[in-house]
Design an enzyme around this catalytic site. Structure first.
Site, PDB file in Angstrom:
ATOM      1  CG  ASP A   1     -10.965  -1.741   7.909  1.00  0.00           C
ATOM      2  OD1 ASP A   1     -11.225  -1.926   8.814  1.00  0.00           O
ATOM      3  OD2 ASP A   1     -11.191  -1.572   6.695  1.00  0.00           O
ATOM      4  CG  PHE A   2      -6.289  -2.724   3.264  1.00  0.00           C
ATOM      5  CD1 PHE A   2      -7.097  -3.300   4.257  1.00  0.00           C
ATOM      6  CD2 PHE A   2      -6.102  -3.584   2.601  1.00  0.00           C
ATOM      7  CE1 PHE A   2      -7.431  -4.812   5.056  1.00  0.00           C
ATOM      8  CE2 PHE A   2      -6.865  -4.395   2.249  1.00  0.00           C
ATOM      9  CZ  PHE A   2      -7.591  -5.243   3.615  1.00  0.00           C
TER      10      PHE A   2
ATOM     11  CD  GLU B   1      -1.378  -2.068   1.355  1.00  0.00           C
ATOM     12  OE1 GLU B   1      -1.107  -2.762   1.479  1.00  0.00           O
ATOM     13  OE2 GLU B   1      -2.946  -3.065   0.696  1.00  0.00           O
TER      14      GLU B   1
ATOM     15  CG  PHE C   1     -10.749  -4.268   3.150  1.00  0.00           C
ATOM     16  CD1 PHE C   1     -12.544  -4.516   3.319  1.00  0.00           C
ATOM     17  CD2 PHE C   1     -10.683  -5.284   2.240  1.00  0.00           C
ATOM     18  CE1 PHE C   1     -13.782  -5.023   3.162  1.00  0.00           C
ATOM     19  CE2 PHE C   1     -11.133  -5.889   1.453  1.00  0.00           C
ATOM     20  CZ  PHE C   1     -12.343  -6.531   1.860  1.00  0.00           C
TER      21      PHE C   1
ATOM     22  CG  HIS D   1     -11.103  -6.904   6.298  1.00  0.00           C
ATOM     23  ND1 HIS D   1     -10.192  -7.032   7.303  1.00  0.00           N
ATOM     24  CD2 HIS D   1      -9.957  -7.352   5.351  1.00  0.00           C
ATOM     25  CE1 HIS D   1      -8.951  -7.759   6.296  1.00  0.00           C
ATOM     26  NE2 HIS D   1      -9.353  -7.450   5.151  1.00  0.00           N
TER      27      HIS D   1
END
Lengths: 327, 334
Positions: free
Chosen positions: A85-86, A60, A83, A129
């Protein structure tokens, strides 16, 4: 006139932007050959080829770094973080680099990029997630924050986000991917920073975003039908820039305000809105601005637990009745 | 007798390199002096002793190429041709600074010269440099991106993500690890699984293992030119590990006492890139008068730039609210 899902509107919005401007390319994990894990980018690789639709490794930081560097030269990347969250694993690139470089360079560098990401709960994916993280990016100067609630907003806001000279975080709601809408014109543009009214009313102002805006609208229909309460539902569509004028106009009319947020309580965007309303509309208020949020807990996974954590239509209805009728 | 001077580098380029390195050295020394006079606030990370690396790339790169450096980036910025007053002015928080005081010592940026920023979070800029390299490939132009970083960077995730991506996409980029033997205050070998923090990782990304004496300006120039040519020809990325040593501590706050006296003495006396290069130029029979004239010229430039910086006004307070957004302002609601 065609019926379009939120999911299909994402790939169509990206395709429309890529057709219009050769500077636009798309990068992410599993976005090309696989068409995205939510199937929201199906067909892009076939239409635009590997040079413009890039399947990246699970990296990422490298994805957003590459998008940022390319944007610094004038290209207009759309990067996907699978997501939201990432975002935590590449938050340095978002919060320290992408957001601040224009300012630190005294305006020498523009970063016209879009980070689109699947956000929000409802899928029983558990605490890593399912988060609603709009407020993470809202608090960083230099980022614009968009969260569409329907297919037409996906189309119109994506068009503006790609053309925007500043970095835009584009939060797509996972529980809305199947949401359908009749659409006449797909090649549309909606300015970022203009809220939308989903339901008219003069008794109370309900302010929501993404899935919560849709739930607020459903609540407003019930309030009208069963409780004779006319709620105005404002879908903010973007947190930064924020359409304060639309909020003010409605609060002056209704004097009652409820914000509906999917994020945990502390430092949610509703708190900032509440503060702004206190500053700008204090004399118009007939009672305290109140907030519906998820409790201050990580999201649990089981059906019954998640369903009772994220604000429901029923909860919104009950909160409004409590506010207005003291029940 | 072998004509040493007219080898692959030649007199003209050597004098260019000499002038470049000297400029980097004297500006850093001036920055240090200005700190002692309290005219520069905040922190600073000097590259004294490491000039051959930035200097060699400065000579080898072309207009239009992109460079990314760290918070230890005064030298790398100057090496691309940024003005001395632009650098010193920024350090002093003056309007003549490259970013008019908005960025400071750790964020020097000069886009017109290809200086795409100085980055203060370890590792981030390797991924961003991939982006300008990706843009060159996407646009089918032939600029090269160069990214400088320290030995400590090789232990952060972004380093590994960036190398992998550069390799799989065959990007026109050169990664340059300046191994000055210390990760801030800690010897790099104490915290790294391999002997050569960058070069020993190259194989993991199918890159050549390249180790160079970063204080030998000629060797540094040859290594830089080779890697840049490879990138420009579309043959992909390189990872260079250049061994060097900083003459001062990590930052303004650090006297560098954790380093053995003998080690510091050896690097200062025997391995100083500037001192050694001067001796080399003389050995190559370059007239000392020419060498000295360049020295005088640079000293004069640094003094003049210092005067300009000191005379430059401080920023106006209203500048706080400018350039958050591309519309020039900082408003976030209507």
């Amino acid at each position: 006139m065609a019926q379009l899902t939120y999911r299909a509107s994402v790939s169509l919005a990206i395709a429309q932007s890529m057709r219009k401007d050769q500077k636009v390319f798309f990068i992410g994990e599993d976005v090309g050959a696989a068409g995205g894990v939510f199937k929201a980018t199906v067909g892009l690789l076939e239409e635009f080829g590997k040079e413009r639709v890039m399947d990246a490794p699970i990296s990422e930081q490298a994805i957003l770094g590459a998008a940022m560097g390319a944007a610094m030269t004038g290209l207009r990347p759309i990067a996907e973080i699978m997501f939201s969250d990432f975002l935590a694993v590449c938050w340095d690139i978002v919060a320290n680099q992408i957001a601040k470089t224009r300012y630190m360079s005294d305006g020498q560098i523009n970063i016209p990029l879009v980070i689109r990401t699947a956000n929000g709960g409802g899928s029983k994916f558990g605490a890593q997630h399912s988060q609603s993280l709009e407020n993470w990016s809202m608090m960083i100067p230099g980022l614009k924050v968009v969260a569409p609630s329907c297919p037409s907003d996906v189309l119109g806001l994506m068009d503006s986000a790609v053309k925007d000279p500043d970095p835009v975080i584009f939060y797509e709601h996972k529980s809305l991917y199947a949401f359908k809408e009749e659409i006449e014109q797909t090649d549309i543009s909606i300015p970022i920073g203009e809220a939308n009214t989903l339901h008219e009313g003069k008794d109370i102002t309900i302010i929501g975003l993404a899935l919560m805006a849709q739930r607020a609208k459903e609540a407003a229909l019930i309030l009208k039908d069963k409780h004779d309460i006319n709620a105005k539902v404002i879908d903010l569509r973007s947190l930064v820039p924020l359409d304060l004028q639309t909020i003010k106009k409605s609060v002056i009319e209704t004097g009652h305000v409820l914000t509906v947020e999917e994020n945990p309580r502390l430092c949610g965007w509703g708190a900032e809105i509440s503060s702004l309303i206190s500053e700008h509309c204090f004399k118009n208020l007939k009672g305290p601005v109140t907030r519906v949020t998820t409790p201050h807990v990580p999201l649990p996974s089981a059906d019954i637990l998640e369903d009772n954590t994220i604000p429901s239509v029923e909860l919104i209805v009950n909160e409004v009745i409590k506010k207005l009728k003291g029940e | 007798m072998v004509d040493k001077l007219n080898d692959d580098i030649g007199e003209e380029k050597r004098l260019q390199l000499w002038e470049m390195m000297l400029k980097l050295r004297l500006v850093e020394k001036k920055a240090y002096d200005l700190f002692l006079q309290n005219l520069i606030k905040g922190t600073s990370h000097l590259a004294l002793g490491q000039e051959a690396i930035a200097g060699a790339f400065g000579v080898a790169l072309k207009q239009g190429d992109y460079t990314f450096c760290t918070y230890r980036g005064h030298a790398h910025t100057l090496a691309r041709g940024s003005s001395i007053e632009g650098v010193l002015g920024e350090l002093m928080g003056r309007q003549c600074g490259l970013m008019k005081g908005k960025g400071g010592s750790m964020h020097l940026t000069d886009v017109d010269k290809g200086v795409m920023g100085s980055y203060a979070i370890i590792g981030a800029h390797l991924t961003i440099a991939n982006g300008t390299a990706l843009a060159s490939k996407y646009n089918k132009t032939n600029e090269v991106s160069v990214c400088f970083f320290g030995d400590g960077t090789t232990n952060i995730g972004a380093f590994h993500e960036a190398l992998n991506m550069a390799k799989i996409w065959n990007l026109p980029i050169v990664f340059v690890c300046e191994n000055n033997l210390y990760m801030e205050y800690t010897p790099i070998h104490e915290v790294t699984a391999v002997e050569h923090p960058a070069a020993d990782r190259a194989g993991a990304y199918d890159l050549d293992k390249i180790i160079v004496d970063g204080n030998d300006a000629d060797e540094m120039l040859r290594t830089a030119e080779k890697a840049i040519a490879k990138a420009r020809e579309g043959k992909g990325p390189s990872l260079i590990e250049a061994k060097t040593y900083r003459h001062s501590g990590h930052s303004r706050a650090d006297p560098g006492k954790y380093r053995p006296d003998e080690e510091v003495k050896d690097w200062m006396e025997n391995k100083d890139p500037i001192k050694n290069y001067r001796a080399k130029l003389l050995d190559f029979n370059i007239n000392e008068k020419i060498i000295s004239e360049i020295e005088e010229k640079i000293k004069d430039q640094v003094e003049k730039a210092t005067e300009i910086s000191m005379a430059s006004p401080i920023p106006e307070i209203k500048e706080i609210y400018t350039d958050v957004w591309a519309n020039g302002g900082s408003e976030w609601h209507n």
